[in-house]
Design an enzyme around this catalytic site. Structure first.
Site, PDB file in Angstrom:
ATOM      1  N   ASP A  75     -74.799  31.494  80.343  1.00 32.42           N
ATOM      2  CA  ASP A  75     -75.589  30.293  80.626  1.00 32.42           C
ATOM      3  C   ASP A  75     -74.831  29.226  81.402  1.00 32.42           C
ATOM      4  OD1 ASP A  75     -78.034  30.992  79.293  1.00 32.42           O
ATOM      5  OD2 ASP A  75     -76.936  30.844  77.416  1.00 32.42           O
ATOM      6  N   HIS A 117     -78.776  29.311  71.948  1.00 34.90           N
ATOM      7  CA  HIS A 117     -79.099  30.648  72.467  1.00 34.90           C
ATOM      8  C   HIS A 117     -79.619  30.479  73.903  1.00 34.90           C
ATOM      9  CE1 HIS A 117     -80.157  34.792  72.401  1.00 34.90           C
ATOM     10  NE2 HIS A 117     -81.151  34.809  71.534  1.00 34.90           N
ATOM     11  N   HIS A 167     -69.016  32.412  72.575  1.00 34.18           N
ATOM     12  CA  HIS A 167     -69.956  33.491  72.271  1.00 34.18           C
ATOM     13  C   HIS A 167     -69.562  34.127  70.954  1.00 34.18           C
ATOM     14  CE1 HIS A 167     -72.452  37.042  72.814  1.00 34.18           C
ATOM     15  NE2 HIS A 167     -73.096  36.332  73.718  1.00 34.18           N
TER      16      HIS A 167
HETATM   17  N1  CMC Z   1     -67.747  23.951  72.570  1.00 34.79           N
HETATM   18  C1  CMC Z   1     -66.795  23.496  71.717  1.00 34.79           C
HETATM   19  N2  CMC Z   1     -66.350  24.160  70.638  1.00 34.79           N
HETATM   20  C2  CMC Z   1     -66.905  25.362  70.408  1.00 34.79           C
HETATM   21  C3  CMC Z   1     -67.889  25.898  71.241  1.00 34.79           C
HETATM   22  C4  CMC Z   1     -68.306  25.149  72.366  1.00 34.79           C
HETATM   23  N3  CMC Z   1     -69.239  25.621  73.197  1.00 34.79           N
HETATM   24  N4  CMC Z   1     -68.272  27.104  70.775  1.00 34.79           N
HETATM   25  C5  CMC Z   1     -67.539  27.314  69.670  1.00 34.79           C
HETATM   26  N5  CMC Z   1     -66.719  26.258  69.461  1.00 34.79           N
HETATM   27  C6  CMC Z   1     -65.714  26.107  68.384  1.00 34.79           C
HETATM   28  C7  CMC Z   1     -66.388  25.783  67.061  1.00 34.79           C
HETATM   29  O1  CMC Z   1     -66.504  24.387  66.892  1.00 34.79           O
HETATM   30  C8  CMC Z   1     -65.437  26.430  66.086  1.00 34.79           C
HETATM   31  O2  CMC Z   1     -64.317  25.598  65.973  1.00 34.79           O
HETATM   32  P1  CMC Z   1     -63.518  25.464  64.550  1.00 34.79           P
HETATM   33  O3  CMC Z   1     -62.894  26.814  64.323  1.00 34.79           O
HETATM   34  O4  CMC Z   1     -62.519  24.366  64.776  1.00 34.79           O
HETATM   35  O5  CMC Z   1     -64.555  25.103  63.520  1.00 34.79           O
HETATM   36  C9  CMC Z   1     -64.992  27.706  66.802  1.00 34.79           C
HETATM   37  O6  CMC Z   1     -65.101  27.392  68.207  1.00 34.79           O
HETATM   38  C10 CMC Z   1     -65.830  28.934  66.471  1.00 34.79           C
HETATM   39  O7  CMC Z   1     -67.161  28.628  66.845  1.00 34.79           O
HETATM   40  P2  CMC Z   1     -68.449  28.988  66.004  1.00 34.79           P
HETATM   41  O8  CMC Z   1     -69.471  27.909  66.225  1.00 34.79           O
HETATM   42  O9  CMC Z   1     -68.078  29.349  64.629  1.00 34.79           O
HETATM   43  O10 CMC Z   1     -68.896  30.310  66.787  1.00 34.79           O
HETATM   44  P3  CMC Z   1     -70.268  31.061  66.652  1.00 34.79           P
HETATM   45  O11 CMC Z   1     -69.983  32.480  66.931  1.00 34.79           O
HETATM   46  O12 CMC Z   1     -70.947  30.719  65.366  1.00 34.79           O
HETATM   47  O13 CMC Z   1     -71.163  30.416  67.827  1.00 34.79           O
HETATM   48  C11 CMC Z   1     -72.095  29.979  69.918  1.00 34.79           C
HETATM   49  C12 CMC Z   1     -71.357  31.002  69.046  1.00 34.79           C
HETATM   50  C13 CMC Z   1     -72.508  30.659  71.219  1.00 34.79           C
HETATM   51  C14 CMC Z   1     -73.362  29.495  69.199  1.00 34.79           C
HETATM   52  C15 CMC Z   1     -71.163  28.780  70.200  1.00 34.79           C
HETATM   53  O14 CMC Z   1     -70.031  29.217  70.920  1.00 34.79           O
HETATM   54  C16 CMC Z   1     -71.865  27.675  70.961  1.00 34.79           C
HETATM   55  O15 CMC Z   1     -72.501  26.810  70.333  1.00 34.79           O
HETATM   56  N6  CMC Z   1     -71.778  27.652  72.336  1.00 34.79           N
HETATM   57  C17 CMC Z   1     -72.493  26.670  73.100  1.00 34.79           C
HETATM   58  C18 CMC Z   1     -73.941  27.093  73.254  1.00 34.79           C
HETATM   59  C19 CMC Z   1     -74.091  28.232  74.215  1.00 34.79           C
HETATM   60  O16 CMC Z   1     -73.549  28.210  75.312  1.00 34.79           O
HETATM   61  N7  CMC Z   1     -74.891  29.232  73.842  1.00 34.79           N
HETATM   62  C20 CMC Z   1     -75.184  30.388  74.671  1.00 34.79           C
HETATM   63  C21 CMC Z   1     -74.591  31.645  74.142  1.00 34.79           C
HETATM   64  S1  CMC Z   1     -74.583  32.997  75.333  1.00 34.79           S
HETATM   65  C22 CMC Z   1     -76.255  33.309  75.686  1.00 34.79           C
HETATM   66  C23 CMC Z   1     -76.991  33.873  74.550  1.00 34.79           C
HETATM   67  O17 CMC Z   1     -76.817  35.044  74.223  1.00 34.79           O
HETATM   68  O18 CMC Z   1     -77.796  33.150  73.972  1.00 34.79           O
END
Ligand code: CMC
Length: 436
Positions: free
Chosen positions: A370, A275, A314
């Protein structure tokens, strides 16, 4: 006529194939049904009834809200109806704060009154300094902030009276005003520098920069470009509807805890690297990558899930985060004043390569808010530990707007999700000497 030959109506018919019974539930605005309407679906009268399983609330609306609108498929973000692009271009953080908190843009007199109220509350009790002195010398600023904000509830015990709108507003003003002061103190504590008190004649962001960067030897003059850039970053971070920290704020607020405790809880949720801690994680990732030549190798590690590309992806945006586009432009303006951050080349390469790779295209992974913000903060002289704090200061406005909305909403009750129990059935206690 509908496809099944019946008159269209705003209901959903659910057939329970266990019993062959049909249930009709109302469709509210949009494509929404009330989860509680599922409860009437039962096999036996004595059953609990159907409920929805939704880990991480990916498809559950927990509130009606008028604060922030996000369309993640189209990359739209609006505060109280106003597009983020217009606010970032034309407004100021305190004007946006007023908008989010009150629902309408202020008149000149209203804005003047709000700015003056906030300015008059920027000082913090001297004991907060003693509190900060108790932390280890290398304490993370976010850890110090979470503690300091929650400690404020002991200085303002009347804040417990969350049902009095005037008391609520007083705490809102205090929190908006004191966050930058406490953040600057935490930063100076980390750097081993004496605290600089707020100065009432400076603007919100200028005062913050002054408290952070003024040295004893020479007066610090905040650069107007950097001051404006920080104000724009604050506008972009001010709210983002029901994200993890806002949901925490609402959950804590729903037990009628005071707002300082609730904001401290929301900050703790924000701290995580998925986050608001992501901006710090991006910077550390870019430093680890080191040079643009290492980018393709790093992308391979991400594709094989050995690394995560921080600042990408996201839950809601499935296109380019509109905040990231504005931040990218702001970075150019900042780098004209400061030295260009050498990490920018690595970030630009990461973005260029990632946006052309199937792994990222198939998963709709784009830069989020971010990805570029940390490089601006670093170029402006903030230590990396301050990055999540720089997210928390403006987001306090969003948390408080959502908290105010929660307390005014007659449908809201104490937050209390259900579980599906999958543990052991009843079993008898075995005295310790008899266990195998
Ligand atoms: N790098 C590599 N793979 C990713 C990433 C990433 N940053 N984000 C998602 N994925 C992949 C994930 O591994 C999954 O792959 P698969 O379908 O093969 O299992 C797929 O994309 C769907 O991802 P998810 O983790 O199920 O998505 P989510 O909605 O649960 O998570 C997130 C959203 C923001 C936590 C995630 O994208 C992430 O960890 N990003 C990196 C951390 C980040 O930049 N966070 C800031 C978010 S924006 C500011 C805020 O509001 O906090």
């Amino acid at each position: 006529m509908g496809d099944n030959g019946t008159e269209p109506r705003d209901t959903l018919t659910i057939r329970d194939n266990r019993t062959g019974r049909d249930y009709e539930v109302d469709i509210l605005e949009g494509d929404v049904i009330r989860s509680m309407d599922l409860r009437k679906i039962k096999v036996e009268d004595s059953d609990f009834g159907m409920m929805a399983y939704d880990p991480a609330f990916t498809n559950t609306a927990s509130t009606h809200s008028t604060v922030t609108y996000v369309d993640g498929g189209k990359g739209i973000l609006r505060y109280r109806g106003y597009p983020i692009e217009q606010l970032a271009d034309q407004s100021s953080h305190l004007e946006v704060a007023y908008l989010l908190l009150k629902g309408e843009l202020p008149t000149e007199a209203e804005l003047e009154g709000f700015v003056s109220d906030v300015t008059l509350h920027t000082c913090v009790h001297e004991n907060v300094e003693d509190l900060l002195e108790g932390f280890p010398d290398d304490a993370h600023t976010m850890g110090m902030m979470v503690s300091a904000v929650s400690a404020l509830s002991t200085f303002y015990p009347e804040a417990k009276n969350v049902h009095d709108p005037a008391v609520r507003w007083q705490q809102i003003v205090r929190l908006v005003a004191k966050m930058p002061t406490m953040a600057a103190y935490a930063c100076r504590r980390l750097r081993g520098l004496p605290y600089v008190y707020p100065e009432n004649e400076l603007s919100y962001t200028s005062n913050f920069l002054n408290m952070l960067f003024r040295t004893e030897a020479k007066d610090y003059e905040p650069n107007p470009v950097l001051e404006r850039a920080l104000d724009v970053l604050f506008i972009l971070h001010a709210d983002h509807e029901q994200n993890c920290s806002t949901t925490t704020m609402r959950a804590i607020g729903s037990s009628h805890a005071d707002p300082y405790s609730a904001v401290a809880g929301a900050m703790a949720a924000l701290y995580g690297p998925l986050h608001g801690g992501a901006n710090e994680a991006v910077l550390r990732m870019l430093e680890r990558i080191g040079t643009p030549e290492n980018v393709p190798g790093f992308i391979e590690l991400v594709k094989t899930k050995k690394e995560r590309l921080m600042g990408f992806g996201h839950r809601v945006y499935k296109v380019y985060d509109p905040r990231a586009s504005i931040i990218k432009r702001t970075a150019d303006e900042v780098f004209e004043v400061t030295k260009r951050n050498p990490l920018l080349d690595i970030a630009l390469d990461l973005e260029r390569i990632a946006l052309n790779e199937d792994y990222f295209i198939e998963r709709n992974l784009y830069p989020n808010v971010d990805f570029y913000s940390g490089m601006i903060y670093q170029a402006m002289g903030f230590p990396v530990e301050m990055f999540p704090v720089l997210f928390a200061i403006p987001r306090t406005v969003g948390w408080l707007s959502q908290w105010e909305e929660l307390l005014r909403d007659p449908e809201q009750r104490i937050a209390r999700p259900r579980q599906i129990f999958v543990g052991e059935d009843e079993r008898d206690y075995i005295p310790i000497g008899e266990r195998g």
